[in-house]
Design a protein around this motif. Structure first.
Motif, PDB file in Angstrom:
ATOM      1  N   ASN A 113      -1.789   8.134  -4.778  1.00 23.69           N
ATOM      2  CA  ASN A 113      -1.803   6.688  -4.587  1.00 23.69           C
ATOM      3  C   ASN A 113      -1.853   5.984  -5.945  1.00 23.69           C
ATOM      4  O   ASN A 113      -1.080   5.059  -6.203  1.00 23.69           O
ATOM      5  CB  ASN A 113      -2.998   6.292  -3.722  1.00 23.69           C
ATOM      6  CG  ASN A 113      -3.021   4.813  -3.415  1.00 23.69           C
ATOM      7  OD1 ASN A 113      -2.890   3.978  -4.301  1.00 23.69           O
ATOM      8  ND2 ASN A 113      -3.213   4.478  -2.170  1.00 23.69           N
ATOM      9  N   GLU A 171       0.884   5.192   1.418  1.00 17.67           N
ATOM     10  CA  GLU A 171       0.216   5.996   2.436  1.00 17.67           C
ATOM     11  C   GLU A 171       0.750   7.417   2.435  1.00 17.67           C
ATOM     12  O   GLU A 171       1.927   7.649   2.193  1.00 17.67           O
ATOM     13  CB  GLU A 171       0.463   5.424   3.832  1.00 17.67           C
ATOM     14  CG  GLU A 171      -0.118   4.075   4.079  1.00 17.67           C
ATOM     15  CD  GLU A 171       0.191   3.581   5.474  1.00 17.67           C
ATOM     16  OE1 GLU A 171      -0.734   3.049   6.096  1.00 17.67           O
ATOM     17  OE2 GLU A 171       1.335   3.740   5.944  1.00 17.67           O
ATOM     18  N   GLN A 179       0.841  -1.188   0.000  1.00 12.60           N
ATOM     19  CA  GLN A 179       0.000   0.000   0.000  1.00 12.60           C
ATOM     20  C   GLN A 179       0.875   1.237   0.000  1.00 12.60           C
ATOM     21  O   GLN A 179       2.036   1.194   0.351  1.00 12.60           O
ATOM     22  CB  GLN A 179      -0.933   0.020   1.205  1.00 12.60           C
ATOM     23  CG  GLN A 179      -0.200   0.077   2.531  1.00 12.60           C
ATOM     24  CD  GLN A 179      -1.158  -0.049   3.692  1.00 12.60           C
ATOM     25  OE1 GLN A 179      -2.177  -0.691   3.615  1.00 12.60           O
ATOM     26  NE2 GLN A 179      -0.815   0.599   4.791  1.00 12.60           N
TER      27      GLN A 179
END
Length: 171
Positions: free
Chosen positions: A40, A13, A11
């Protein structure tokens, strides 16, 4: 080794101080939320580009051999996860609630993905042989239309027979 369940859990962040963020005007919070989502996505696309280039470099220049993780090990990963998840669910009601929510989402999303999207092997096979597709005229095949981000778009125009196949590169 290639392929493991943890590899799909990466991921990106951008972290904020919650009190400072909540103190911002609604319009500024909306701008930040959209910018974070865009950043993102941008990082996801860049990771695909960089990872695929690095993978080729490691194989060619680095002389690294890659091996797929055996299915038996992948199955064992799932079994061990289930054991740990069962234990943690018994210990922590919040963990159990989150896990149940994730499983419900996965059940719905994976079923849709598998029914809706073309298998990943099909576009790869077609895009690896674009010259052959461009030169050949095939008969008696139905419409094929494939595209994927950052790569080539493959379009085959068909009536009762294929009239032509076209590869369009968007780089």
């Amino acid at each position: 080794m290639l392929q493991s369940y943890h590899q799909n859990a990466e991921q990106f962040e951008i972290l904020f101080n919650k009190d400072k963020f909540n103190g911002l005007p609604a319009k500024l919070k909306a701008i930040i939320e959209n910018a974070v989502e865009a950043a993102n996505s941008d990082m996801w696309w860049k990771s695909i580009d960089r990872g695929s280039k690095d993978y080729i470099w490691l194989q060619t220049e680095g002389k690294v051999k890659f091996y797929k993780t055996p299915d038996a090990i992948l199955q064992k990963q799932l079994e061990i996860f289930d054991q740990i998840a069962e234990r943690k669910s018994a210990e922590n009601p919040m963990f159990k609630e989150i896990l149940e929510s994730q499983r419900a989402f996965a059940k719905r999303a994976v079923a849709w993905d598998m029914d809706y999207n073309v298998g990943r092997r099909m576009p790869i096979i077609i895009t690896l042989a674009p010259r052959r597709l461009q030169r050949r005229k095939a008969k008696g095949i139905t419409i094929i239309s494939i595209s994927h981000p950052g790569a080539a778009s493959v379009r085959v125009v068909v009536s009762k027979r294929i009239e032509y196949a076209e590869i369009t590169n968007y780089h």
